[in-house]
Motif scaffolding. Structure first.
Motif, short mmCIF file in Angstrom:
data_model
loop_
_atom_site.label_atom_id
_atom_site.label_comp_id
_atom_site.label_asym_id
_atom_site.label_seq_id
_atom_site.Cartn_x
_atom_site.Cartn_y
_atom_site.Cartn_z
N MET A 109 27.38 -45.52 18.65
CA MET A 109 27.01 -44.15 19.03
C MET A 109 27.87 -43.15 18.25
SD MET A 109 27.00 -42.43 22.83
CE MET A 109 26.43 -40.76 23.09
N GLU A 110 27.22 -42.18 17.59
CA GLU A 110 27.97 -41.22 16.79
C GLU A 110 28.77 -40.28 17.69
OE1 GLU A 110 25.47 -38.72 14.53
OE2 GLU A 110 24.35 -37.94 16.24
N ARG A 111 29.87 -39.80 17.13
CA ARG A 111 30.74 -38.90 17.90
C ARG A 111 30.02 -37.59 18.18
NH1 ARG A 111 36.93 -37.97 16.33
NH2 ARG A 111 36.93 -40.07 17.21
N GLN A 112 30.17 -37.10 19.40
CA GLN A 112 29.56 -35.84 19.79
C GLN A 112 30.60 -34.74 19.86
OE1 GLN A 112 27.02 -35.93 23.24
NE2 GLN A 112 26.15 -37.93 22.72
N TYR A 113 30.10 -33.51 19.74
CA TYR A 113 30.93 -32.32 19.83
C TYR A 113 30.56 -31.57 21.10
CZ TYR A 113 32.17 -33.24 14.98
OH TYR A 113 32.64 -33.83 13.83
N VAL A 114 31.57 -31.20 21.86
CA VAL A 114 31.35 -30.59 23.17
C VAL A 114 32.14 -29.27 23.25
CG1 VAL A 114 31.54 -30.88 25.67
CG2 VAL A 114 31.12 -32.88 24.20
N ALA A 115 31.47 -28.24 23.75
CA ALA A 115 32.13 -26.96 24.01
C ALA A 115 32.00 -26.65 25.49
CB ALA A 115 31.51 -25.84 23.18
N ILE A 116 33.10 -26.17 26.07
CA ILE A 116 33.12 -25.84 27.49
C ILE A 116 33.50 -24.39 27.67
CG2 ILE A 116 34.14 -26.38 29.74
CD1 ILE A 116 34.74 -29.17 28.70
N ASP A 117 32.64 -23.62 28.32
CA ASP A 117 32.97 -22.24 28.68
C ASP A 117 33.49 -22.27 30.11
OD1 ASP A 117 32.78 -19.43 27.57
OD2 ASP A 117 31.77 -19.17 29.50
N LEU A 118 34.80 -22.24 30.23
CA LEU A 118 35.46 -22.48 31.52
C LEU A 118 35.60 -21.19 32.31
CD1 LEU A 118 36.95 -24.77 33.12
CD2 LEU A 118 39.06 -23.93 32.06
N HIS A 119 35.19 -21.23 33.57
CA HIS A 119 35.34 -20.11 34.48
C HIS A 119 36.06 -20.58 35.75
CE1 HIS A 119 32.85 -17.23 32.21
NE2 HIS A 119 32.12 -18.29 31.88
N ARG A 120 36.25 -19.64 36.66
CA ARG A 120 36.99 -19.95 37.88
C ARG A 120 36.24 -20.96 38.76
NH1 ARG A 120 40.77 -16.85 41.04
NH2 ARG A 120 40.46 -15.14 39.57
N ARG A 121 34.95 -20.75 38.96
CA ARG A 121 34.20 -21.58 39.90
C ARG A 121 33.21 -22.51 39.20
NH1 ARG A 121 35.06 -19.85 45.04
NH2 ARG A 121 35.90 -17.74 45.30
N ARG A 122 32.52 -22.03 38.18
CA ARG A 122 31.52 -22.82 37.50
C ARG A 122 31.74 -22.73 36.00
NH1 ARG A 122 25.65 -22.17 38.77
NH2 ARG A 122 25.66 -24.44 38.72
N SER A 123 31.34 -23.77 35.27
CA SER A 123 31.54 -23.80 33.82
C SER A 123 30.29 -24.35 33.14
CB SER A 123 32.75 -24.67 33.46
OG SER A 123 33.94 -24.16 34.04
N LEU A 124 30.09 -23.90 31.90
CA LEU A 124 28.95 -24.35 31.10
C LEU A 124 29.44 -25.34 30.04
CD1 LEU A 124 25.88 -23.91 30.54
CD2 LEU A 124 26.60 -22.34 28.72
#
Length: 286
Positions: A1-16
């Motif tokens: 499986m090829e390596r994936q790139y992940v971005a996280i938009d972190l907030h206080r209660r919920r994150s994308l």
């Protein structure tokens, strides 16, 4: 499986969380309620050892520790170096896309991830800096009240003779009430700063680097004068700030670089002599 790139938009209660492959093709988008379990489950879809970018925003400690425990290669991003204010559209999804694009190009403005034990020291150092700042604000208020009555205080208002001077001055009732209240609050901050000094000193008592940099002019005693500062504010040790900053530098410690620099006092007045690397060689502690 090829390596994936992940971005996280972190907030206080919920994150994308947005995932892409190395070619920039989107593989998944999910929004989670913040918790280590939910984050771990979402990251499992990214496969082994994904590249993950997350901004150093509110509460990033737990998120980074969880990601690392799950085997991710975490890149902590300095948000003040992203310069997103000029973007026409800014939302969580666009933020993640931009992080992913920069990560693939290796152009993320990364910050150092301090180990958990150092984070505790930094918490104390930051809190002490904030307490001193708030205490200085209270002292500035007393100078302001005295100015309303045309009273010029002695140069060392917060020295041994300062309390006697404030006890003996005659001001209008409202001004006297305010000054007395401010003095009470200053005593509380004095006690808390002294308590933090003890804890920080105990933390660093066996740190070789802490004692080594005591010999650098302007570090062990970085004097800064002003009407709102007393001897403790002007002569507070800066060594613990450098140790607490570690590799990351003082910008992310929460203390401005200008607060750490030694000062020279030539005949014409107080002058700030450039960057820290330049002044330490020729500018003494006072």
């Amino acid at each position: 499986m090829e390596r994936q790139y992940v971005a996280i938009d972190l907030h206080r209660r919920r994150s994308l969380i947005v995932r892409q492959n190395k070619d920039g093709d989107e593989l998944g988008v999910v929004r989670i309620d913040n918790s280590p379990v939910a984050l771990g489950v979402a990251l499992a879809d990214a496969g082994p050892e994904p590249e993950v970018a997350v901004e150093a925003t509110f509460g990033w400690y737990w998120a980074v520790d969880t990601l690392r425990a799950e085997g991710a290669n975490v890149r902590l991003v300095n948000p003040s170096r992203l310069y997103w204010e000029d973007r026409r559209v800014k939302n969580d999804y666009k933020d993640c896309q931009d992080l992913l694009d920069r990560m693939r190009l290796n152009r993320l403005p990364e910050a150092w991830i301090a180990p958990p034990e150092l984070r505790q020291l930094r918490e104390l150092v930051r809190y002490r800096a904030k307490a001193v700042q708030l205490r200085s604000g209270l002292k500035a208020q007393i100078h302001s009240v005295l100015g309303k009555e045309g009273i010029i205080p002695p140069p060392e208002l917060w020295g041994p003779g300062g309390a006697k001077f404030l006890d003996e001055i005659e001001v209008a009732d409202a001004y006297g009430i305010r000054i007395e209240s401010l003095r009470d609050l200053i005593e509380v901050y004095d006690r808390e700063v002294a308590m933090l000094d003890r804890h920080i000193a105990d933390w660093l008592k066996d740190d070789v680097g802490y004692w080594a940099i005591q010999a650098i002019p302007g570090v062990a005693s970085g004097r800064r004068r002003g009407p709102e500062l007393d001897d403790e504010d002007a002569d507070s040790p800066h060594s613990h700030v450098f140790v607490g900053a570690g590799k990351e530098g003082t910008d992310h410690l929460g203390v401005r670089r200008s607060e750490l620099l030694p000062w020279c006092a030539p005949a014409e007045g107080l002058v700030h002599r450039g960057s820290l690397s330049l002044v330490l060689g020729h500018c003494g502690p006072g």
